[in-house]
Design an enzyme around this catalytic site. Structure first.
Site, PDB file in Angstrom:
ATOM      1  N   ASP A   9       0.932  -1.364   0.326  1.00  0.00           N
ATOM      2  CA  ASP A   9       0.138   0.181   0.015  1.00  0.00           C
ATOM      3  C   ASP A   9       0.679   1.111  -0.026  1.00  0.00           C
ATOM      4  OD1 ASP A   9      -1.344   1.798   2.635  1.00  0.00           O
ATOM      5  OD2 ASP A   9      -2.310   1.794   0.749  1.00  0.00           O
ATOM      6  N   ASP A  11      -0.150   5.243   0.904  1.00  0.00           N
ATOM      7  CA  ASP A  11      -0.360   6.146   1.884  1.00  0.00           C
ATOM      8  C   ASP A  11      -0.527   5.557   3.328  1.00  0.00           C
ATOM      9  OD1 ASP A  11      -2.401   7.716  -0.434  1.00  0.00           O
ATOM     10  OD2 ASP A  11      -0.594   8.584   0.445  1.00  0.00           O
TER      11      ASP A  11
HETATM   12  C1  XBP Z   1      -5.096   6.083   0.793  1.00  0.00           C
HETATM   13  C2  XBP Z   1      -6.383   7.070   0.178  1.00  0.00           C
HETATM   14  C3  XBP Z   1      -6.176   8.038  -0.764  1.00  0.00           C
HETATM   15  C4  XBP Z   1      -5.413   9.214  -0.151  1.00  0.00           C
HETATM   16  C5  XBP Z   1      -5.565  10.216  -1.192  1.00  0.00           C
HETATM   17  O1  XBP Z   1      -4.528   5.651  -0.092  1.00  0.00           O
HETATM   18  O2  XBP Z   1      -7.420   6.649   0.547  1.00  0.00           O
HETATM   19  O3  XBP Z   1      -7.241   8.401  -1.320  1.00  0.00           O
HETATM   20  O4  XBP Z   1      -5.816   9.442   1.088  1.00  0.00           O
HETATM   21  O5  XBP Z   1      -5.324  10.330  -2.549  1.00  0.00           O
HETATM   22  P1  XBP Z   1      -3.895   4.215   0.296  1.00  0.00           P
HETATM   23  P2  XBP Z   1      -5.846  10.458  -3.541  1.00  0.00           P
HETATM   24  O6  XBP Z   1      -4.604   2.863  -0.245  1.00  0.00           O
HETATM   25  O7  XBP Z   1      -2.510   4.334  -0.646  1.00  0.00           O
HETATM   26  O8  XBP Z   1      -3.802   4.028   1.688  1.00  0.00           O
HETATM   27  O9  XBP Z   1      -6.727  11.981  -3.487  1.00  0.00           O
HETATM   28  O10 XBP Z   1      -5.170  10.554  -4.752  1.00  0.00           O
HETATM   29  O11 XBP Z   1      -7.388   9.560  -3.785  1.00  0.00           O
HETATM   30 MG    MG Z   2      -2.918   3.262   3.424  1.00  0.00          MG
END
Ligand code: XBP
Ligand code: MG
Length: 248
Positions: A9, A11
């Site tokens: 993953d 973020d």
């Molecule tokens: C986490 C998310 C993303 C980010 C924002 O991603 O939910 O939506 O918060 O990014 P991950 P965008 O699966 O990597 O934990 O605005 O590009 O959606």
């Molecule tokens: Mg994440």
């Protein structure tokens, strides 16, 4: 059995990026003269909704002041937010402990690497480019990001998408996540999952994880074991993963 692929993953897992996302959202709202400011508490609640566009839509459904000036403009607002985020990520998101070390160990051992994220592809490129340089994306055999799948986490779609393109069974791979939505998505695709909670997900429910650890650990900074496998270990290595999988 050494895993054949590690699926990360982005973020909260590769780096603590949600604060940069929040900053980019708020700077965009201010630039658009929208009377919105997502403080940390509000953003934590909003993170229950995966996806930036979906998050704005969810917020708009609560009819905040300025709704009339934002309705129908979600894609446009999100594109402006993404522009701001990529600039922030290009300079300000160090990888979490152990991430670069494990990625390099995997590369040296011929273990394949992949990304399964909800965030938009330009955000992944900015973050990884800052961490690994111009060839960063070539470290990963498959990158599944953003809108390439119809349903976002906790739906398993993005992990299924990645497994199909790796042409590997879930049983020979391990996923790395930071959130309950992400864990559910990875488990839904049949993946053993290591969870390293982040600043916005500490204390959440990670039932079903193979291991819950403070981070992936470094030789001079061992991880804190929180739950599951890994008690007595100090770093997530390929050897540790194969022992944990064998014992699971
Ligand atoms: C986490 C998310 C993303 C980010 C924002 O991603 O939910 O939506 O918060 O990014 P991950 P965008 O699966 O990597 O934990 O605005 O590009 O959606
Ligand atoms: Mg994440």
């Amino acid at each position: 059995m050494i895993p054949k692929a590690l699926i990360f993953d982005v973020d909260g897992t590769l780096a603590e990026t949600e604060e940069l996302h929040r900053q980019a959202f708020n700077e965009t709202f201010a630039a658009e003269a929208l009377p919105w400011h997502w403080d940390k508490a509000a953003y934590r609640r909003l993170l229950d909704v995966a996806g930036g566009k979906e998050r704005i839509a969810h917020f708009l459904a609560s009819k905040p002041d300025g709704t009339e000036r934002a309705s129908g403009r979600i894609a446009e607002l999100h594109a402006a937010k993404t522009q701001r985020y990529t600039a922030l990520a290009a300079v300000g998101a160090p990888l979490r402990p152990g991430v670069a070390r494990l990625i390099m160990e995997a590369r040296q051992a011929g273990v394949r690497l992949a990304i399964a994220t909800t965030t938009s592809l330009p955000n992944v490129e900015a973050l990884l480019g800052a961490a690994f340089g111009a060839e960063a994306m070539s470290l990963f055999d498959v990158v599944g990001a953003g809108d390439v799948v119809p349903a976002k986490k906790p739906a398993p779609d993005i992990y299924t998408y990645v497994l199909e393109r790796l042409a590997l069974p879930a049983a020979s791979c391990v996923a790395f996540e930071d959130s309950t939505n992400g864990l559910k998505a990875a488990r839904g695709a049949g993946l053993a999952t290591i969870v390293t909670p982040g600043i916005y997900t500490e204390g959440d429910d990670f039932g079903g994880a193979l291991a819950v650890l403070s981070d992936l650990g470094e030789a001079d900074a061992p991880f804190r074991h929180l739950a599951g496998a890994g008690e007595g270990d100090s770093m997530v290595t390929l050897n540790a993963l194969s022992r944990w999988l064998a014992a699971a």
